[in-house]
Design an enzyme around this catalytic site. Structure first.
Site, mmCIF file in Angstrom:
data_model
loop_
_atom_site.group_PDB
_atom_site.id
_atom_site.type_symbol
_atom_site.label_atom_id
_atom_site.label_comp_id
_atom_site.label_asym_id
_atom_site.label_seq_id
_atom_site.Cartn_x
_atom_site.Cartn_y
_atom_site.Cartn_z
ATOM 1 N N GLY A 71 0.807 -1.213 0.000
ATOM 2 C CA GLY A 71 0.000 0.000 0.000
ATOM 3 C C GLY A 71 0.846 1.270 0.000
ATOM 4 N N GLY A 129 0.150 -5.584 1.202
ATOM 5 C CA GLY A 129 -1.030 -5.634 0.350
ATOM 6 C C GLY A 129 -0.710 -6.044 -1.071
ATOM 7 C CD GLU A 152 1.667 -5.778 6.386
ATOM 8 O OE1 GLU A 152 1.286 -5.943 5.220
ATOM 9 O OE2 GLU A 152 2.263 -6.676 7.041
ATOM 10 C CG ASP A 160 -3.360 -4.935 5.604
ATOM 11 O OD1 ASP A 160 -2.288 -5.505 5.307
ATOM 12 O OD2 ASP A 160 -3.662 -3.818 5.169
#
Length: 393
Positions: A71, A129, A152, A160
């Site tokens: 991300g 991501g 993360e 996630d």
């Protein structure tokens, strides 16, 4: 064979080649990070092709030296001043970073629900991501240059994009290890761990792409056979972390992050365990809040379905970005990508100061109409339904 290149100057390229659809992530100077524009274009192509009976095979790849580094952290950081609005009213669609989040989850769901055969050709970095565009695919092809990680927790975030489910279902306690440490896996290790389906030497990857396009079919058996023409059998190197599972299971099965670190420290003093030192150093430098949230999420993921894990991750992301218990995610992004001083000042500064009641707040259920709405598998309009959900929040 007709070939159509769609919007070739875009951050995502979409090519329509008879029965084949080719997606290229096209931000090479930015390691193909996933911005809101990237998500929007990916979803647009996937929804269009899902309804196109002529489309049978979807191939996704990255340009340059990365598949996708994950991300766009700067986008999240730039949205930090919107937290006051979030505290007043949970209207996610008005906050760009959170609109991106919901669309990104919707994109992941669309990839899962799409009826077309999917192949990811993964060269270079595939992290966070970005890796969610690799692991769930029917076929995911990696090379000797592929690098995977879920780092993360180190910046105060959490694992996630479905990885609290996917990592938690790895053998033993490898899930806790990779989620908490952000340890990297190479192509051989990804295949051995079941996070990729095939290993193809980089020098053959372009030929494989051409072969798949010329196959001009989404028949899974035919696609698999075509990939296996180029694939080679691989095993992790002797020093691979996958060969350290007995130590990992011993340490990362402990109840708390503090106990995990203490056990890992003890193992580090033993002969032949020099590999632990750098991993342990990174673990200790990570956000205490991020570590605690991530450990609980992974362990819940082991008992959850994928939809349940996605709903939980949605809550965690919203609450972390709202900074309801800590500003760590913004401090972590600042230290890593904004000021690049690699000297984050965590608050709370230690695991002892992160109470159970604080962690409970982050996992708290939302009111039903604010929960992530996941479409049924029979419904192929994943992203469209996600957008409809956004409009009604």
């Amino acid at each position: 064979m007709a070939q159509e290149v769609v919007n070739s100057d875009e951050v995502v390229l979409g090519e329509e080649i008879d029965h084949v659809r080719l997606i290229t992530l096209n931000r090479p100077r930015h390691l193909n990070v996933i911005s809101s524009k990237v998500v929007s274009l990916l979803a647009e192509y996937l929804e269009k092709w899902e309804k196109d009976d002529k489309a049978e095979l979807v191939i996704i790849k990255g340009s340059g030296r990365a598949f996708s580094a994950g991300g766009d952290l700067k986008m999240f950081y730039d949205g930090r001043t919107s937290k006051v609005k979030l505290l007043m009213n949970l209207l996610w669609q008005r906050i760009p970073a959170l609109k991106w989040l919901t669309e990104c989850i919707g994109l992941a769901i669309t990839f899962i629900l799409i009826r077309k055969t999917q192949v990811a050709l993964v060269h270079g970095i595939s992290m966070g991501g970005g890796a969610s565009l690799m692991v769930p695919m029917k076929f995911s092809v990696v090379t000797e240059k592929t690098v995977f990680a879920t780092p993360e927790a180190s910046i105060g975030f959490h694992t996630d994009c479905g990885f609290s489910y996917m990592l938690s279902h790895l053998p033993g306690h490898l899930g806790e290890f990779f989620a908490l440490t952000g340890a990297r896996l190479n192509g051989k290790e990804l295949v051995a761990a079941g996070l990729a389906t095939h290993f193809v030497p980089l020098e053959k990857l372009s030929d494989l792409e051409k072969r798949l396009i010329s196959l001009n079919s989404g028949d899974e058996n035919a696609v698999k056979a075509a990939i296996e023409e180029f694939a080679v059998e691989v095993q992790p190197d002797e020093e691979s972390v996958l060969n350290k599972q007995s130590i990992i299971d011993e340490c990362f099965s402990k109840d708390t992050v503090a106990e995990i670190i203490k056990s890992f420290e003890a193992e580090a003093t033993k002969e032949g365990n020099g590999w632990i030192g750098p991993v342990l150093k990174g673990l200790k430098r990570s956000s205490p809040t991020g570590l605690r949230i991530t450990l609980r999420s992974i362990r819940e993921g082991r008992k959850q379905t994928l939809p349940e894990s996605l709903k939980k991750e949605f809550r965690l992301t919203i609450n972390i970005l709202r900074a309801i218990i800590s500003e760590d995610v913004y401090e972590g992004i600042r230290a890593l990508t904004i000021d690049k001083d690699n000297a984050p000042k965590w608050n709370p500064p230690s695991l002892d100061n992160v109470g159970d009641e604080k962690i409970d707040q982050v996992f708290q259920l939302f009111e039903e109409d604010l929960e992530l709405q996941i479409p049924e598998k029979k419904n192929t309009g994943g992203m469209a339904n996600m957008r409809i959900h956004l409009m009604h929040l």
